[in-house]
Design a protein around this motif. Structure first.
Motif, PDB file in Angstrom:
ATOM      1  N   MET A  41       0.819  -1.194   0.000  1.00  0.00           N
ATOM      2  CA  MET A  41       0.000   0.000   0.000  1.00  0.00           C
ATOM      3  C   MET A  41       0.867   1.264   0.000  1.00  0.00           C
ATOM      4  O   MET A  41       0.512   2.257  -0.612  1.00  0.00           O
ATOM      5  CB  MET A  41      -0.932  -0.031   1.212  1.00  0.00           C
ATOM      6  CG  MET A  41      -1.975   1.050   1.175  1.00  0.00           C
ATOM      7  SD  MET A  41      -3.070   0.890  -0.210  1.00  0.00           S
ATOM      8  CE  MET A  41      -4.612   0.893   0.569  1.00  0.00           C
ATOM      9  N   SER A  42       2.018   1.198   0.693  1.00  0.00           N
ATOM     10  CA  SER A  42       2.882   2.378   0.740  1.00  0.00           C
ATOM     11  C   SER A  42       3.490   2.670  -0.632  1.00  0.00           C
ATOM     12  O   SER A  42       3.736   3.825  -0.967  1.00  0.00           O
ATOM     13  CB  SER A  42       3.974   2.203   1.790  1.00  0.00           C
ATOM     14  OG  SER A  42       4.828   1.133   1.447  1.00  0.00           O
ATOM     15  N   ARG A  43       3.740   1.632  -1.447  1.00  0.00           N
ATOM     16  CA  ARG A  43       4.243   1.845  -2.809  1.00  0.00           C
ATOM     17  C   ARG A  43       3.216   2.591  -3.651  1.00  0.00           C
ATOM     18  O   ARG A  43       3.562   3.430  -4.465  1.00  0.00           O
ATOM     19  CB  ARG A  43       4.570   0.519  -3.475  1.00  0.00           C
ATOM     20  CG  ARG A  43       5.797  -0.124  -2.943  1.00  0.00           C
ATOM     21  CD  ARG A  43       6.111  -1.363  -3.741  1.00  0.00           C
ATOM     22  NE  ARG A  43       7.199  -2.093  -3.113  1.00  0.00           N
ATOM     23  CZ  ARG A  43       7.634  -3.249  -3.530  1.00  0.00           C
ATOM     24  NH1 ARG A  43       7.046  -3.838  -4.566  1.00  0.00           N
ATOM     25  NH2 ARG A  43       8.618  -3.846  -2.915  1.00  0.00           N
ATOM     26  N   PHE A  44       1.968   2.251  -3.445  1.00  0.00           N
ATOM     27  CA  PHE A  44       0.897   2.921  -4.174  1.00  0.00           C
ATOM     28  C   PHE A  44       0.898   4.411  -3.856  1.00  0.00           C
ATOM     29  O   PHE A  44       0.841   5.252  -4.755  1.00  0.00           O
ATOM     30  CB  PHE A  44      -0.454   2.298  -3.827  1.00  0.00           C
ATOM     31  CG  PHE A  44      -1.620   3.028  -4.431  1.00  0.00           C
ATOM     32  CD1 PHE A  44      -1.912   2.904  -5.781  1.00  0.00           C
ATOM     33  CD2 PHE A  44      -2.424   3.854  -3.649  1.00  0.00           C
ATOM     34  CE1 PHE A  44      -2.980   3.585  -6.344  1.00  0.00           C
ATOM     35  CE2 PHE A  44      -3.494   4.536  -4.199  1.00  0.00           C
ATOM     36  CZ  PHE A  44      -3.770   4.406  -5.556  1.00  0.00           C
ATOM     37  N   PHE A  45       0.952   4.758  -2.568  1.00  0.00           N
ATOM     38  CA  PHE A  45       0.942   6.169  -2.183  1.00  0.00           C
ATOM     39  C   PHE A  45       2.219   6.884  -2.624  1.00  0.00           C
ATOM     40  O   PHE A  45       2.185   8.047  -3.015  1.00  0.00           O
ATOM     41  CB  PHE A  45       0.712   6.317  -0.684  1.00  0.00           C
ATOM     42  CG  PHE A  45      -0.697   6.013  -0.287  1.00  0.00           C
ATOM     43  CD1 PHE A  45      -1.750   6.782  -0.782  1.00  0.00           C
ATOM     44  CD2 PHE A  45      -0.982   4.957   0.550  1.00  0.00           C
ATOM     45  CE1 PHE A  45      -3.059   6.496  -0.432  1.00  0.00           C
ATOM     46  CE2 PHE A  45      -2.288   4.668   0.907  1.00  0.00           C
ATOM     47  CZ  PHE A  45      -3.325   5.434   0.413  1.00  0.00           C
ATOM     48  N   ALA A  46       3.348   6.182  -2.594  1.00  0.00           N
ATOM     49  CA  ALA A  46       4.600   6.776  -3.081  1.00  0.00           C
ATOM     50  C   ALA A  46       4.493   7.053  -4.583  1.00  0.00           C
ATOM     51  O   ALA A  46       4.931   8.101  -5.062  1.00  0.00           O
ATOM     52  CB  ALA A  46       5.773   5.853  -2.786  1.00  0.00           C
ATOM     53  N   GLY A  47       3.912   6.125  -5.321  1.00  0.00           N
ATOM     54  CA  GLY A  47       3.706   6.329  -6.757  1.00  0.00           C
ATOM     55  C   GLY A  47       2.751   7.467  -7.043  1.00  0.00           C
ATOM     56  O   GLY A  47       2.964   8.266  -7.957  1.00  0.00           O
ATOM     57  N   MET A  48       1.691   7.547  -6.268  1.00  0.00           N
ATOM     58  CA  MET A  48       0.738   8.661  -6.419  1.00  0.00           C
ATOM     59  C   MET A  48       1.411   9.997  -6.144  1.00  0.00           C
ATOM     60  O   MET A  48       1.208  10.975  -6.861  1.00  0.00           O
ATOM     61  CB  MET A  48      -0.458   8.470  -5.478  1.00  0.00           C
ATOM     62  CG  MET A  48      -1.360   7.321  -5.842  1.00  0.00           C
ATOM     63  SD  MET A  48      -2.366   7.687  -7.280  1.00  0.00           S
ATOM     64  CE  MET A  48      -3.439   8.926  -6.612  1.00  0.00           C
ATOM     65  N   PHE A  49       2.221  10.043  -5.092  1.00  0.00           N
ATOM     66  CA  PHE A  49       2.919  11.276  -4.742  1.00  0.00           C
ATOM     67  C   PHE A  49       3.903  11.678  -5.834  1.00  0.00           C
ATOM     68  O   PHE A  49       3.942  12.841  -6.242  1.00  0.00           O
ATOM     69  CB  PHE A  49       3.649  11.107  -3.396  1.00  0.00           C
ATOM     70  CG  PHE A  49       4.451  12.311  -3.020  1.00  0.00           C
ATOM     71  CD1 PHE A  49       3.827  13.452  -2.537  1.00  0.00           C
ATOM     72  CD2 PHE A  49       5.825  12.311  -3.165  1.00  0.00           C
ATOM     73  CE1 PHE A  49       4.560  14.573  -2.197  1.00  0.00           C
ATOM     74  CE2 PHE A  49       6.571  13.431  -2.837  1.00  0.00           C
ATOM     75  CZ  PHE A  49       5.945  14.562  -2.349  1.00  0.00           C
ATOM     76  N   CYS A  50       4.694  10.723  -6.332  1.00  0.00           N
ATOM     77  CA  CYS A  50       5.666  11.024  -7.394  1.00  0.00           C
ATOM     78  C   CYS A  50       4.952  11.477  -8.666  1.00  0.00           C
ATOM     79  O   CYS A  50       5.404  12.415  -9.337  1.00  0.00           O
ATOM     80  CB  CYS A  50       6.534   9.802  -7.684  1.00  0.00           C
ATOM     81  SG  CYS A  50       7.701   9.437  -6.364  1.00  0.00           S
TER      82      CYS A  50
END
Length: 96
Positions: free
Chosen positions: A1-10
């Motif tokens: 889930m944290s990868r998803f939010f990191a991708g969204m942020f980037c």
């Protein structure tokens, strides 16, 4: 889930940068120039080999460069083109 939010942020950060800045490659490296109007046009431009006709087709970029007090980007291109033209004239006159 944290990868998803990191991708969204980037992705959001990248979208913000390309919506608000021209990424310009000049003789002195890569420069961010604030856009006059926020859109996805003119994201990356390499101006190292620009001549007058190129600047006429990139008027929004030229205006943004002038507005951001980075006119040295335009001057570098103009000086190089003037120097190239003078070298051609001298070569033609002296048969170089």
């Amino acid at each position: 889930m944290s990868r998803f939010f990191a991708g969204m942020f980037c992705g959001a950060l990248l979208l913000f940068v390309v919506m608000h800045y021209h990424i310009v490659r000049g003789n002195n490296g890569v420069v961010l120039v604030p856009k006059i109007s926020n859109n996805l046009a003119g994201i990356y431009t390499d101006i190292r080999a620009f001549d007058l006709q190129d600047w006429q087709s990139h008027k929004a970029l030229a205006a943004a460069i002038m507005r951001s007090n980075q006119a040295d980007l335009l001057e570098d291109s103009a000086h190089r083109n003037f120097g190239d033209a003078m070298r051609r004239v001298v070569d033609d006159v002296f048969g170089g």
